[in-house]
Design an enzyme around this catalytic site. Sequence first.
Site, PDB file in Angstrom:
ATOM      1  N   THR A  83     -12.401 -12.751 -97.428  1.00 54.10           N
ATOM      2  CA  THR A  83     -11.124 -13.445 -97.275  1.00 54.10           C
ATOM      3  C   THR A  83     -10.722 -13.290 -95.810  1.00 54.10           C
ATOM      4  OG1 THR A  83      -9.836 -11.450 -97.811  1.00 54.10           O
ATOM      5  CG2 THR A  83     -10.379 -12.904 -99.642  1.00 54.10           C
ATOM      6  N   GLY A  84      -9.831 -14.157 -95.376  1.00 58.45           N
ATOM      7  CA  GLY A  84      -9.400 -14.065 -93.974  1.00 58.45           C
ATOM      8  C   GLY A  84      -9.898 -15.253 -93.179  1.00 58.45           C
TER       9      GLY A  84
ATOM     10  N   ASP B 148     -14.883 -20.690 -94.603  1.00 55.71           N
ATOM     11  CA  ASP B 148     -16.085 -19.962 -95.042  1.00 55.71           C
ATOM     12  C   ASP B 148     -16.215 -19.895 -96.562  1.00 55.71           C
ATOM     13  OD1 ASP B 148     -13.775 -18.357 -95.173  1.00 55.71           O
ATOM     14  OD2 ASP B 148     -14.930 -16.507 -95.055  1.00 55.71           O
TER      15      ASP B 148
ATOM     16  N   THR C 262      -6.885 -16.400 -99.972  1.00 58.35           N
ATOM     17  CA  THR C 262      -8.177 -16.657-100.646  1.00 58.35           C
ATOM     18  C   THR C 262      -8.349 -15.577-101.693  1.00 58.35           C
ATOM     19  OG1 THR C 262      -9.250 -17.489 -98.628  1.00 58.35           O
ATOM     20  CG2 THR C 262     -10.728 -16.690-100.344  1.00 58.35           C
TER      21      THR C 262
END
Length: 386
Positions: free
Chosen positions: A282-283, A262, A231
């Site tokens: 991010t993640g 998300d 992302t």
Amino acid sequence: MEKWTRRKFFLATLAGGVAASTKGLLGAAPGRKSTFAADALQQARTGGQGARPLIVSAANGIHHLDAGMAVLKGGGDTLDAVLAVVTKVEDDPNDDSVGYGGLPNEDGVVQLDACVMHGPTGRCGAVGAIEKIKNPSLVAKMMMEKTNHIFIVGAGAEKFAVDEGFQTMNLLTDRSRLAWLAWKAYTTENWRPGLDSPEWKEKMAELLDTSERMAWRGHIEDVVMHPRTGTINCVAVDAKGDISGTTTTSGLSWKISGRVGDSPIIGAGLFVDNEVGAAGSTGRGEENIKISGGHTIVEMMRQGKSPTDACLEALHRVARNYKAFPDRLKLFHLQFYAINKDGQYGAGSLWGMHPDGRRVQYAVHDGTQARLLPTTPLFDRKGGDY
Ligand code: GLY
């Protein structure tokens, strides 16, 4: 990979709780021995003495922050500045976490998510699970500008984009397609040469030796064993103090078709308040959605926390959700990035290092030059070994 015992994880989590409630920072806890240069972490933590204009992104934006800074220095809009950065990453076939070349879902289809928030007008737009359009961030902006809605998904999002003049294309590169086929072969016996075939192989490593996949073997092995939640998030504040942000992604690789993470969710993958600041992530999106990370961080900054401490507070909430089984925290990564209206910045990560031992970093341009800084980790260890 160092194996963590349950006790070690319990102690680390406990330490996180103590640190978060006092200084909000594990790395700075008194007497703590860091595996990384303490001064680099300290610099990262206090990063940003209030420079404006300022632009911050996930590490994969490092080569494009100059483009965003040029927009800011030229007096352009902060939303145009962040889009100048992320559209270049969306266009890059070698970034397999965003846009063209992003890793596909379990059906081999690239589905993209993105959102934008424009601080000066308080407006936003978002798209989810959009196919065949390489710049979902621009579709999200178009959504904000041209409609009375905020969030559009799936086939409707693609139709909207085409109606507005976006070109459709095949987003699957050979590299991503072969990685997907390797993942299928790894997870589903039916997608390997049959038992009666001369090409039948017992082990995944042997399968990857086929000539077609050889060129990208290391990469393919990595993404098969470690599904990606790459992302890019990018946030900026200009000389006047106006703020905008965007987050764009191909989401979790091998996801169920239609899964939205998300990134396009206003308040989770991104939040901007022009009076306070901006934050994004991010993640692993599922963990962020549960704590509304972007909004939480901006509210923490409103109450006076520094960008870094606000990110760490959000990460602490994520860790708290795993109080009953803290050892599972090592199975994912999550990073937050934040700036405030004064041009201070920071980033926090659940873990200090990627599974391969690289430091988790983020990219900052405060008007002089773009550079990578270490995130401030909640747990200064290696994580994400799923
Ligand atoms: N943060 C990207 C995703 O989980 O989809």
